[in-house]
Design a protein around this motif. Structure first.
Motif, PDB file in Angstrom:
ATOM      1  N   TRP A  50      59.146   0.910  47.131  1.00  0.00           N
ATOM      2  CA  TRP A  50      59.528  -0.332  46.463  1.00  0.00           C
ATOM      3  C   TRP A  50      60.414  -0.086  45.254  1.00  0.00           C
ATOM      4  CZ3 TRP A  50      59.771  -4.989  48.323  1.00  0.00           C
ATOM      5  CH2 TRP A  50      59.045  -5.261  49.481  1.00  0.00           C
ATOM      6  N   ASP A  51      60.405   1.138  44.722  1.00  0.00           N
ATOM      7  CA  ASP A  51      61.353   1.469  43.647  1.00  0.00           C
ATOM      8  C   ASP A  51      62.784   1.373  44.168  1.00  0.00           C
ATOM      9  OD1 ASP A  51      59.506   1.956  41.585  1.00  0.00           O
ATOM     10  OD2 ASP A  51      59.198   4.028  42.242  1.00  0.00           O
ATOM     11  N   GLU A  52      63.019   1.868  45.385  1.00  0.00           N
ATOM     12  CA  GLU A  52      64.352   1.780  45.998  1.00  0.00           C
ATOM     13  C   GLU A  52      64.763   0.320  46.188  1.00  0.00           C
ATOM     14  OE1 GLU A  52      66.693   2.840  50.166  1.00  0.00           O
ATOM     15  OE2 GLU A  52      64.504   2.982  50.089  1.00  0.00           O
ATOM     16  N   VAL A  53      63.814  -0.512  46.646  1.00  0.00           N
ATOM     17  CA  VAL A  53      64.111  -1.933  46.857  1.00  0.00           C
ATOM     18  C   VAL A  53      64.419  -2.601  45.519  1.00  0.00           C
ATOM     19  CG1 VAL A  53      63.216  -4.148  47.700  1.00  0.00           C
ATOM     20  CG2 VAL A  53      62.729  -2.043  48.975  1.00  0.00           C
ATOM     21  N   GLU A  54      63.644  -2.294  44.495  1.00  0.00           N
ATOM     22  CA  GLU A  54      63.881  -2.886  43.175  1.00  0.00           C
ATOM     23  C   GLU A  54      65.243  -2.467  42.620  1.00  0.00           C
ATOM     24  OE1 GLU A  54      61.444  -3.505  39.041  1.00  0.00           O
ATOM     25  OE2 GLU A  54      61.348  -1.519  39.966  1.00  0.00           O
ATOM     26  N   PHE A  55      65.601  -1.200  42.781  1.00  0.00           N
ATOM     27  CA  PHE A  55      66.901  -0.725  42.317  1.00  0.00           C
ATOM     28  C   PHE A  55      68.023  -1.466  43.037  1.00  0.00           C
ATOM     29  CE2 PHE A  55      70.570   2.126  42.603  1.00  0.00           C
ATOM     30  CZ  PHE A  55      70.816   2.335  41.263  1.00  0.00           C
ATOM     31  N   ALA A  56      67.909  -1.580  44.367  1.00  0.00           N
ATOM     32  CA  ALA A  56      68.935  -2.288  45.150  1.00  0.00           C
ATOM     33  C   ALA A  56      68.965  -3.766  44.777  1.00  0.00           C
ATOM     34  CB  ALA A  56      68.671  -2.109  46.639  1.00  0.00           C
ATOM     35  N   PHE A  57      67.815  -4.375  44.601  1.00  0.00           N
ATOM     36  CA  PHE A  57      67.726  -5.786  44.215  1.00  0.00           C
ATOM     37  C   PHE A  57      68.521  -6.019  42.934  1.00  0.00           C
ATOM     38  CE2 PHE A  57      65.787  -9.321  41.955  1.00  0.00           C
ATOM     39  CZ  PHE A  57      65.536 -10.256  42.938  1.00  0.00           C
ATOM     40  N   ASN A  58      68.316  -5.165  41.942  1.00  0.00           N
ATOM     41  CA  ASN A  58      69.032  -5.311  40.673  1.00  0.00           C
ATOM     42  C   ASN A  58      70.532  -5.085  40.854  1.00  0.00           C
ATOM     43  OD1 ASN A  58      66.814  -6.018  39.079  1.00  0.00           O
ATOM     44  ND2 ASN A  58      66.220  -3.886  38.857  1.00  0.00           N
ATOM     45  N   ARG A  59      70.885  -4.123  41.667  1.00  0.00           N
ATOM     46  CA  ARG A  59      72.305  -3.831  41.922  1.00  0.00           C
ATOM     47  C   ARG A  59      72.970  -5.001  42.656  1.00  0.00           C
ATOM     48  NH1 ARG A  59      74.209  -0.724  46.369  1.00  0.00           N
ATOM     49  NH2 ARG A  59      72.034  -0.326  46.823  1.00  0.00           N
ATOM     50  N   GLN A 162      76.974  -6.688  54.112  1.00  0.00           N
ATOM     51  CA  GLN A 162      78.144  -5.816  53.948  1.00  0.00           C
ATOM     52  C   GLN A 162      77.945  -4.759  52.873  1.00  0.00           C
ATOM     53  OE1 GLN A 162      81.297  -8.681  53.333  1.00  0.00           O
ATOM     54  NE2 GLN A 162      81.856  -8.643  55.492  1.00  0.00           N
ATOM     55  N   ALA A 163      77.066  -5.002  51.935  1.00  0.00           N
ATOM     56  CA  ALA A 163      76.841  -4.054  50.842  1.00  0.00           C
ATOM     57  C   ALA A 163      75.872  -2.937  51.221  1.00  0.00           C
ATOM     58  CB  ALA A 163      76.341  -4.801  49.605  1.00  0.00           C
ATOM     59  N   GLY A 164      75.348  -2.961  52.442  1.00  0.00           N
ATOM     60  CA  GLY A 164      74.461  -1.886  52.892  1.00  0.00           C
ATOM     61  C   GLY A 164      73.116  -1.868  52.212  1.00  0.00           C
ATOM     62  N   PRO A 165      72.350  -2.945  52.333  1.00  0.00           N
ATOM     63  CA  PRO A 165      71.064  -3.029  51.630  1.00  0.00           C
ATOM     64  C   PRO A 165      69.977  -2.193  52.310  1.00  0.00           C
ATOM     65  CG  PRO A 165      71.272  -4.886  53.091  1.00  0.00           C
ATOM     66  CD  PRO A 165      72.581  -4.121  53.170  1.00  0.00           C
TER      67      PRO A 165
END
Length: 194
Positions: A50-59, A162-165
Protein backbone atom coordinates in the motif's frame (compact mmCIF):
# COMPACT_ATOMS: atom_id res chain seq x y z
CA UNK A 1 -10.58 -6.18 -19.38
CA UNK A 2 -13.84 -4.27 -19.22
CA UNK A 3 -15.61 -4.05 -15.88
CA UNK A 4 -19.33 -4.82 -15.94
CA UNK A 5 -21.40 -3.21 -13.23
CA UNK A 6 -23.04 -5.34 -10.60
CA UNK A 7 -26.51 -4.62 -9.23
CA UNK A 8 -24.91 -2.71 -6.33
CA UNK A 9 -23.28 -0.33 -8.81
CA UNK A 10 -26.58 0.33 -10.51
CA UNK A 11 -28.17 1.32 -7.21
CA UNK A 12 -25.37 3.77 -6.50
CA UNK A 13 -23.53 1.83 -3.80
CA UNK A 14 -20.23 1.86 -5.70
CA UNK A 15 -20.10 5.65 -5.69
CA UNK A 16 -19.35 5.75 -1.96
CA UNK A 17 -16.10 3.75 -1.98
CA UNK A 18 -15.08 5.49 -5.21
CA UNK A 19 -15.63 8.85 -3.51
CA UNK A 20 -13.77 7.67 -0.43
CA UNK A 21 -10.83 6.39 -2.48
CA UNK A 22 -10.35 9.69 -4.30
CA UNK A 23 -10.81 11.62 -1.03
CA UNK A 24 -8.25 9.46 0.78
CA UNK A 25 -5.56 11.18 2.79
CA UNK A 26 -3.60 8.10 3.93
CA UNK A 27 -2.88 4.64 2.59
CA UNK A 28 -5.22 3.27 5.27
CA UNK A 29 -8.05 5.40 3.83
CA UNK A 30 -7.21 4.10 0.33
CA UNK A 31 -7.11 0.51 1.50
CA UNK A 32 -10.46 0.76 3.31
CA UNK A 33 -12.19 2.29 0.27
CA UNK A 34 -10.53 -0.18 -2.11
CA UNK A 35 -11.58 -3.15 0.01
CA UNK A 36 -15.21 -1.98 0.01
CA UNK A 37 -15.11 -1.45 -3.74
CA UNK A 38 -13.50 -4.82 -4.45
CA UNK A 39 -15.38 -6.85 -1.83
CA UNK A 40 -17.70 -8.58 -4.28
CA UNK A 41 -15.22 -8.90 -7.14
CA UNK A 42 -13.02 -12.01 -7.21
CA UNK A 43 -11.05 -10.48 -10.12
CA UNK A 44 -9.97 -7.42 -8.14
CA UNK A 45 -6.20 -7.16 -7.89
CA UNK A 46 -4.52 -8.15 -4.67
CA UNK A 47 -2.45 -5.37 -3.13
CA UNK A 48 0.63 -6.30 -1.16
CA UNK A 49 2.29 -2.88 -1.01
CA UNK A 50 0.00 0.00 0.00
CA UNK A 51 3.02 2.31 0.27
CA UNK A 52 3.46 1.93 -3.51
CA UNK A 53 -0.25 2.70 -4.05
CA UNK A 54 -0.06 5.75 -1.78
CA UNK A 55 3.04 7.04 -3.59
CA UNK A 56 1.35 6.59 -6.99
CA UNK A 57 -1.90 8.13 -5.69
CA UNK A 58 -0.01 11.27 -4.66
CA UNK A 59 1.90 11.38 -7.94
CA UNK A 60 -1.29 10.96 -9.97
CA UNK A 61 -3.86 12.99 -8.02
CA UNK A 62 -2.30 15.17 -5.30
CA UNK A 63 1.14 16.55 -6.15
CA UNK A 64 3.28 18.49 -5.38
CA UNK A 65 4.66 17.87 -8.89
CA UNK A 66 2.52 18.17 -12.02
CA UNK A 67 -0.38 15.73 -11.67
CA UNK A 68 -0.34 12.75 -13.99
CA UNK A 69 -4.12 12.44 -13.84
CA UNK A 70 -5.75 15.59 -12.51
CA UNK A 71 -8.97 14.68 -10.65
CA UNK A 72 -10.71 17.96 -11.54
CA UNK A 73 -13.44 18.44 -14.13
CA UNK A 74 -12.11 21.85 -15.17
CA UNK A 75 -8.76 20.40 -16.24
CA UNK A 76 -10.53 18.06 -18.67
CA UNK A 77 -13.42 20.29 -19.77
CA UNK A 78 -12.24 23.86 -19.93
CA UNK A 79 -10.14 25.13 -22.85
CA UNK A 80 -7.33 26.45 -20.68
CA UNK A 81 -7.31 23.35 -18.45
CA UNK A 82 -7.27 25.52 -15.36
CA UNK A 83 -8.78 25.06 -11.93
CA UNK A 84 -11.72 27.09 -10.60
CA UNK A 85 -13.24 27.86 -13.98
CA UNK A 86 -16.68 27.48 -15.57
CA UNK A 87 -17.03 23.77 -14.91
CA UNK A 88 -16.07 24.30 -11.26
CA UNK A 89 -18.84 26.87 -10.95
CA UNK A 90 -21.28 24.52 -12.71
CA UNK A 91 -20.56 21.80 -10.14
CA UNK A 92 -21.00 24.35 -7.35
CA UNK A 93 -24.37 25.28 -8.85
CA UNK A 94 -25.56 21.67 -8.60
CA UNK A 95 -24.45 21.47 -4.97
CA UNK A 96 -26.21 24.78 -4.25
CA UNK A 97 -29.43 23.45 -5.83
CA UNK A 98 -29.26 20.54 -3.38
CA UNK A 99 -28.52 22.79 -0.42
CA UNK A 100 -24.95 21.48 -0.17
CA UNK A 101 -21.57 23.17 -0.03
CA UNK A 102 -18.01 21.91 -0.27
CA UNK A 103 -16.62 21.80 3.27
CA UNK A 104 -13.01 22.49 2.35
CA UNK A 105 -12.50 25.45 0.03
CA UNK A 106 -8.82 24.53 -0.25
CA UNK A 107 -9.86 21.90 -2.79
CA UNK A 108 -11.91 23.04 -5.82
CA UNK A 109 -15.58 22.08 -6.01
CA UNK A 110 -15.00 20.03 -9.16
CA UNK A 111 -12.67 17.50 -7.50
CA UNK A 112 -13.84 14.00 -8.36
CA UNK A 113 -14.57 13.11 -4.72
CA UNK A 114 -16.93 16.09 -4.40
CA UNK A 115 -18.58 15.32 -7.72
CA UNK A 116 -19.14 11.70 -6.68
CA UNK A 117 -20.64 12.99 -3.45
CA UNK A 118 -22.91 15.25 -5.50
CA UNK A 119 -23.99 12.24 -7.58
CA UNK A 120 -24.77 10.33 -4.38
CA UNK A 121 -26.83 13.27 -3.09
CA UNK A 122 -28.69 13.57 -6.41
CA UNK A 123 -29.56 9.85 -6.36
CA UNK A 124 -30.76 10.08 -2.76
CA UNK A 125 -32.81 13.21 -3.45
CA UNK A 126 -34.39 11.63 -6.54
CA UNK A 127 -35.52 8.69 -4.43
CA UNK A 128 -37.00 10.89 -1.70
CA UNK A 129 -38.39 13.96 -3.46
CA UNK A 130 -42.09 14.80 -3.60
CA UNK A 131 -43.63 13.78 -6.95
CA UNK A 132 -44.17 17.34 -8.21
CA UNK A 133 -40.40 18.00 -8.06
CA UNK A 134 -39.26 14.65 -9.45
CA UNK A 135 -39.05 15.84 -13.06
CA UNK A 136 -36.85 18.84 -12.24
CA UNK A 137 -34.58 16.71 -10.09
CA UNK A 138 -34.34 14.00 -12.77
CA UNK A 139 -33.33 16.67 -15.29
CA UNK A 140 -30.69 18.09 -12.93
CA UNK A 141 -29.34 14.61 -12.24
CA UNK A 142 -29.14 13.72 -15.93
CA UNK A 143 -27.45 17.02 -16.70
CA UNK A 144 -24.86 16.58 -13.96
CA UNK A 145 -24.17 12.89 -14.56
CA UNK A 146 -24.41 12.72 -18.35
CA UNK A 147 -23.58 16.19 -19.61
CA UNK A 148 -20.99 17.06 -16.97
CA UNK A 149 -19.39 13.97 -15.40
CA UNK A 150 -19.92 11.96 -18.58
CA UNK A 151 -17.81 14.41 -20.54
CA UNK A 152 -14.76 14.45 -18.30
CA UNK A 153 -14.51 11.20 -16.34
CA UNK A 154 -13.67 9.05 -19.42
CA UNK A 155 -10.75 11.41 -20.23
CA UNK A 156 -9.67 11.32 -16.60
CA UNK A 157 -9.76 7.50 -16.51
CA UNK A 158 -7.81 7.36 -19.75
CA UNK A 159 -5.14 9.67 -18.32
CA UNK A 160 -4.88 7.35 -15.32
CA UNK A 161 -4.36 4.31 -17.55
CA UNK A 162 -1.86 6.09 -19.80
CA UNK A 163 0.31 7.04 -16.83
CA UNK A 164 0.96 3.39 -15.95
CA UNK A 165 -0.67 3.08 -12.53
CA UNK A 166 -0.30 0.22 -10.09
CA UNK A 167 -3.07 -2.38 -10.52
CA UNK A 168 -5.13 -1.04 -7.61
CA UNK A 169 -5.41 2.44 -9.12
CA UNK A 170 -6.09 1.05 -12.60
CA UNK A 171 -8.86 -1.09 -11.08
CA UNK A 172 -10.44 1.94 -9.39
CA UNK A 173 -10.37 3.83 -12.71
CA UNK A 174 -12.14 0.91 -14.45
CA UNK A 175 -14.73 0.73 -11.68
CA UNK A 176 -15.27 4.48 -11.98
CA UNK A 177 -15.98 4.09 -15.71
CA UNK A 178 -18.36 1.19 -15.04
CA UNK A 179 -20.18 3.20 -12.38
CA UNK A 180 -20.46 6.21 -14.71
CA UNK A 181 -21.89 4.14 -17.55
CA UNK A 182 -24.54 2.59 -15.31
CA UNK A 183 -25.36 5.92 -13.65
CA UNK A 184 -25.73 7.68 -17.02
CA UNK A 185 -28.13 4.95 -18.20
CA UNK A 186 -30.14 5.25 -14.98
CA UNK A 187 -30.23 9.07 -15.14
CA UNK A 188 -31.42 8.99 -18.77
CA UNK A 189 -34.10 6.42 -17.91
CA UNK A 190 -35.31 8.52 -14.98
CA UNK A 191 -35.86 11.51 -17.28
CA UNK A 192 -37.75 9.31 -19.74
CA UNK A 193 -39.95 7.88 -16.94
CA UNK A 194 -40.52 11.32 -15.38
Amino acid sequence: MEYRCSESDITGVAARPLRDFFAAVTKDDMRAAFELLAADDPDAPRVSDWDEVEFAFNRFFVGPAKLQAAPYASVHLDPEASLMSESTLAARGVYDALGLAVPDRAMPDDHIAYELDGAIALRFAAQHVEPERSGDLADLRRQFITEHMGKWIPAFAQSVRQAGPPPAIEYVARRLEGWLEAEMDEADEAVTRG
